[in-house]
Design a protein around this motif. Sequence first.
Motif, PDB file in Angstrom:
ATOM      1  N   LEU A 576       0.945  -1.521  -0.273  1.00 49.76           N
ATOM      2  CA  LEU A 576       0.111  -0.398  -0.093  1.00 49.76           C
ATOM      3  C   LEU A 576       0.692   0.963   0.075  1.00 49.76           C
ATOM      4  N   SER A 577       2.177   1.271   0.044  1.00 45.25           N
ATOM      5  CA  SER A 577       3.295   1.858   0.000  1.00 45.25           C
ATOM      6  C   SER A 577       2.483   3.427  -1.137  1.00 45.25           C
ATOM      7  N   SER A 578       3.281   4.886  -0.667  1.00 45.41           N
ATOM      8  CA  SER A 578       2.960   5.929  -1.822  1.00 45.41           C
ATOM      9  C   SER A 578       1.993   5.467  -2.107  1.00 45.41           C
ATOM     10  N   ASN A 579       0.348   6.143  -1.165  1.00 45.67           N
ATOM     11  CA  ASN A 579      -0.410   6.534  -1.214  1.00 45.67           C
ATOM     12  C   ASN A 579      -0.225   8.026   0.130  1.00 45.67           C
ATOM     13  N   ASN A 580      -1.315   8.145   0.317  1.00 45.21           N
ATOM     14  CA  ASN A 580      -1.660   9.477   1.290  1.00 45.21           C
ATOM     15  C   ASN A 580      -2.820   8.539   2.472  1.00 45.21           C
ATOM     16  N   LEU A 581      -2.156   7.164   3.187  1.00 49.07           N
ATOM     17  CA  LEU A 581      -3.021   6.674   4.010  1.00 49.07           C
ATOM     18  C   LEU A 581      -2.968   7.251   5.121  1.00 49.07           C
ATOM     19  N   HIS A 582      -3.652   7.203   6.002  1.00 46.51           N
ATOM     20  CA  HIS A 582      -3.448   8.141   7.536  1.00 46.51           C
ATOM     21  C   HIS A 582      -4.128   6.575   9.222  1.00 46.51           C
ATOM     22  N   GLY A 583      -3.813   7.023   9.307  1.00 42.04           N
ATOM     23  CA  GLY A 583      -4.327   6.306  10.937  1.00 42.04           C
ATOM     24  C   GLY A 583      -3.470   5.285  11.273  1.00 42.04           C
ATOM     25  N   THR A 584      -3.727   5.030  12.489  1.00 47.75           N
ATOM     26  CA  THR A 584      -3.198   3.926  12.848  1.00 47.75           C
ATOM     27  C   THR A 584      -2.803   2.192  11.593  1.00 47.75           C
ATOM     28  N   ILE A 585      -1.744   1.331  12.002  1.00 49.72           N
ATOM     29  CA  ILE A 585      -1.742   0.403  11.482  1.00 49.72           C
ATOM     30  C   ILE A 585      -2.374  -0.415  11.687  1.00 49.72           C
ATOM     31  N   PRO A 586      -3.651  -0.397  11.364  1.00 49.25           N
ATOM     32  CA  PRO A 586      -4.295  -2.487  12.110  1.00 49.25           C
ATOM     33  C   PRO A 586      -3.556  -3.473  13.145  1.00 49.25           C
ATOM     34  N   PRO A 587      -4.187  -3.689  13.958  1.00 44.91           N
ATOM     35  CA  PRO A 587      -3.481  -4.346  14.884  1.00 44.91           C
ATOM     36  C   PRO A 587      -3.683  -6.040  15.255  1.00 44.91           C
ATOM     37  N   THR A 588      -4.488  -6.804  13.845  1.00 41.68           N
ATOM     38  CA  THR A 588      -4.023  -7.628  13.944  1.00 41.68           C
ATOM     39  C   THR A 588      -4.017  -8.628  12.643  1.00 41.68           C
ATOM     40  N   PHE A 589      -3.110  -8.782  11.871  1.00 42.96           N
ATOM     41  CA  PHE A 589      -2.481  -9.792  10.657  1.00 42.96           C
ATOM     42  C   PHE A 589      -2.788 -11.160  10.767  1.00 42.96           C
ATOM     43  N   MET A 590      -2.648 -11.705   9.278  1.00 39.03           N
ATOM     44  CA  MET A 590      -2.747 -12.956   9.201  1.00 39.03           C
ATOM     45  C   MET A 590      -1.357 -13.234   9.423  1.00 39.03           C
ATOM     46  N   MET A 591      -1.744 -14.785   9.314  1.00 39.81           N
ATOM     47  CA  MET A 591      -0.703 -15.739   9.933  1.00 39.81           C
ATOM     48  C   MET A 591       0.296 -15.329   8.799  1.00 39.81           C
ATOM     49  N   GLY A 592      -0.032 -16.155   7.624  1.00 36.74           N
ATOM     50  CA  GLY A 592       0.893 -16.284   6.656  1.00 36.74           C
ATOM     51  C   GLY A 592       1.476 -15.302   5.792  1.00 36.74           C
ATOM     52  N   LYS A 594       3.309 -12.880   3.839  1.00 44.91           N
ATOM     53  CA  LYS A 594       5.349 -12.560   3.451  1.00 44.91           C
ATOM     54  C   LYS A 594       5.656 -12.008   3.111  1.00 44.91           C
ATOM     55  N   MET A 595       5.236 -10.338   3.216  1.00 47.23           N
ATOM     56  CA  MET A 595       5.308  -9.023   2.242  1.00 47.23           C
ATOM     57  C   MET A 595       4.833  -8.228   3.031  1.00 47.23           C
ATOM     58  N   ILE A 596       5.101  -7.030   3.521  1.00 45.22           N
ATOM     59  CA  ILE A 596       4.236  -5.900   4.115  1.00 45.22           C
ATOM     60  C   ILE A 596       4.781  -4.436   3.391  1.00 45.22           C
ATOM     61  N   ASP A 597       4.825  -3.918   2.812  1.00 43.19           N
ATOM     62  CA  ASP A 597       5.249  -2.622   2.748  1.00 43.19           C
ATOM     63  C   ASP A 597       3.795  -1.151   2.445  1.00 43.19           C
ATOM     64  N   PHE A 598       3.994  -0.231   3.494  1.00 40.63           N
ATOM     65  CA  PHE A 598       3.192   0.588   4.289  1.00 40.63           C
ATOM     66  C   PHE A 598       3.775   1.857   3.664  1.00 40.63           C
ATOM     67  N   SER A 599       5.320   1.821   2.940  1.00 42.14           N
ATOM     68  CA  SER A 599       5.985   2.976   3.186  1.00 42.14           C
ATOM     69  C   SER A 599       5.062   4.754   2.491  1.00 42.14           C
ATOM     70  N   GLN A 600       6.186   5.271   2.759  1.00 44.83           N
ATOM     71  CA  GLN A 600       5.371   6.525   2.065  1.00 44.83           C
ATOM     72  C   GLN A 600       4.177   7.151   1.930  1.00 44.83           C
ATOM     73  N   ASN A 601       3.535   6.683   3.875  1.00 46.43           N
ATOM     74  CA  ASN A 601       2.284   7.325   3.946  1.00 46.43           C
ATOM     75  C   ASN A 601       2.651   8.006   4.852  1.00 46.43           C
ATOM     76  N   GLN A 602       1.085   8.565   5.532  1.00 41.82           N
ATOM     77  CA  GLN A 602       1.080   8.961   7.274  1.00 41.82           C
ATOM     78  C   GLN A 602       0.502   8.270   8.198  1.00 41.82           C
ATOM     79  N   LEU A 603       0.828   7.189   8.190  1.00 39.99           N
ATOM     80  CA  LEU A 603       0.798   6.161   9.233  1.00 39.99           C
ATOM     81  C   LEU A 603       1.189   6.899  10.254  1.00 39.99           C
TER      82      LEU A 603
END
Length: 936
Positions: A576-592, A594-603
């Motif tokens: 979800l990188s390089s957007n204008n997303l804000h707020g906090t990162i959701p508290p729960t994630f799926m266990m399987g 492999k790759m998460i990219d939240f860079s270049q937002n306003q989190l």
Amino acid sequence: MVIYIMDPSLYLYMFLMIWCCFNLNTLTDSLSSTQPLVCHEDESSALLQFKHSFVIKKFASSDSFAYPKVASWKLGGNTTSSCCSWDGVECDKKTGHVIGLDLSSSFLYGSIDSNSTLFGLVHLQRLNLADNHFNFSQIPPGIRHLSRLTSLSLSSSFFSGQIPSELSSLSKLVFLNLSVNVDTNSQSLLRLEKPSLRDLVQNLSNLSVLDLNDVNISSNVPSALSNISSLTILSLQSCLLYGEFPMGIFRLPNLKILGMTSNENLIGYLPEFHHGSPLKNLLLGGTSFSGILPNSIGNLESLNTLELKKCFFYGTIPATLGNLTQLSALLLNANNLVGQIPSSLVNLTGLTSLDLQHNQLQGKIPSSISQLKHLEVLNLAFNNLSGEVELDSLMELRNLTRLHLSYNKLTVLTNNYTNATTITKFKQLGFSSCNLRKFPDFLRFQEELVLLFLAYNNIHDQIPTWLWNISKETMTVIDLGYNFLTSSEHLPDVIPWRSLGGFDFSYNRLQGSLPLPPPSITVYLVAGNLLSGEIPPSFCQSSSLSMLDISDNYLNGTIPQCLVNSSSDSLLLLNLSSNNLHGTIPPTFMMGIKMIDFSQNQLHGEVPRSLANCTTLQILVLEYNQIEDAFPLWLGALPELEVLILRSNRFHGAIENPKTNLEFPKLCIVDLSQNDFSGKLPSEFFKNWNAMKVVKKENSTYLQMVGNLSSSQGPKWVYQRNYTYSVTIVSKGTDRFYEKIQSAFVVIDFSSNKFSGEIPESLGSLSGLQLLNISNNDLTGFIPSPLAYLTQLESLDLSRNLLSGEIPHQLTQLTFLSILNVSHNRLTGPIPQGEQFSTFENSSYDGNLGLCGVPLSKLCGTSEMQLPPSCSSQGDDSEFPSGLYLMVIILGYGSGLIVGFLIGTTLTRRYHEWFVETFERVKQVQWRQKRKGRRN
């Protein structure tokens, strides 16, 4: 002479009598066959008990024609004569003993063991239990009681464990099939260790058919197979075979089918073939067979299928292949073949499949290919073919349903088509990177497309309305990425293809909101467009979604919790990188994942602790946000984490020592730069980062994730989407974007923080390290000489710290070092000479007044003094405190230039460290204030 004239009826009678005398046995058998066969009561009872040991479950058989054969097994009025008439039961016509049992595809579900009444049928010669579900039970050792067996098939029946040694005692076996006993992930359930394959074939010398596909054999191919002259079919596919394949097997006189595919460690070479070979199918794909394709391959006149894909064959394609007039499938894809496609392939008039993709073939596509009227599959993608391709000529092949020309140097020419009835109906079309400038007009008439690839072209069109209406029921994958597509109107609210699994419209000029995918979507990629709005919660309805990349758009709002819900198991990649997303990162994630990219937002907020449960996580990128947290030490327990990038956030505090020596076992790239970390560098971590201690040689491989889609019905196909990870690393003071990350790439960047203390010598143990940046901190002490052990180091940045002492001469051993920056420290003494150090410029050493030697103008071992800069040059970047320096100048004017100069020189030498330290601290305070201003 007396001539007897007999009544014609008498002649007929005499003929019948004579015929009966000569054919008495045959007549007796014929008359007896009209009588019902007598079934032995004990065998009838045994069969009924065998039936009742299972339950009927439809999922237990996959054949579309399957039915429960044992449903007809019932005792009639005469219990001794019933079983020979039962479905799947064969009796001896003379003795009435059960000699054949065919219960294949009978919905049988349950376990089987040596106590089964099946093994009381000692007269059995043929046994077929294929395509049932025996609940992962072992093949019972009781099989030895069926010593008269000539045919045994247990394929696709969920047997597991070691194949019993008792099987090798069935010396009369002619047909043996134990293939495709695999789990739901296509992993082998059966293994052949004791007996080994060698033991098995030495005892079964009468075999005509041996099929052990998907059995875990894990051995070489025994040369004893070359001695079984009766072999007509030998199939050992996906058996983990290794070693060199015995050449003698190719010379078996009756061999018609040889299947060794998917044994990647099995090496071998093709022999010189002779005329008269009965070989019909030669299947060696997915092995390590290599060498050239011999011209003598044209002697295999009976050959119907030649599959040599995914091997290591090189050289040219023999023109003698044109002699194989019986050939229907020629699969040479994924080798190292060069040269041109032989024009002699016009002789293969029965050819239905021609697959030459992923080679290095050159030249034009032979026009003779358009004469192959039976051709259904033509795949020439991923070569160096050139020239123009008139699509009209290929459209003449009415049977052609799968056409792939992508990623060559071709220019595909299309005309305007108006008559839908004369246009070939395709199922797969691949025209990626084919210099298309507009949508091929004939696409509007395609109603059966399954795969459509038009990526990497120069299509500047608006997306035509008709595109959303073609092949609505069949489209499974559509890829139009990397074009110049626009949408005059908003994109559809919902993607219209009902069975769509892959959707790639990345890097175009699409506007509007995110179109919602169908529930069947697996790969959804729309990065690099002009899409805006929020990510709707209804986006989460796709339960099979595994790859989601909607980065580099103008999306806003928050990240929906449902998108990363821990109850979902399918999502593997989320970008979800390089957007204008804000707020906090959701508290729960799926266990399987492999790759998460939240860079270049306003989190903002903290890193969710639930990520500690994501045991398959390989890549975590959170750079350029406003996350405020301590170092997430708990991520160290993730066994697969290779890349951790937390750059440019508000992380703070000291990095605590690891709790165990297993923290971050696979970490290769870590970037904590531009934060507020303090305390000492984590020396204990350096001791335990074992993945950084390995000098990797596989530089040709990249960190990537592979998403697969495959056909569930109809013609078999596999769509493989390779998603290559990328990363941005600071090198020589500038951001460098690595579009692909080599698996051998090892990086540590702790720059622009508040780390203090000395540089740990344990850094020298990370022998695989290629880039080390710990600049812009408060580090003191010497440069440790063990850094010379970093033999793979290419970039070393220690600038803007408070380091003192000399540059260790041992660093000249770093022969790969191309970038060195030790500027703005308190270093003294001579600069090491030789090797890579002869290539570094003055700027590498700026701000170290005590350094001397090449490339600096200051020579070592002389009394040469550096004249002070003029007053007009003083400012924020002055190398000396301005008040004390002004005193030197005043003394010079008052007492004479010489006296003032001598006093100034004495003060400079005596208080050298104080001068430099004070200046550097002022400089770093100013730098941090500027950085803070940029954040705000």
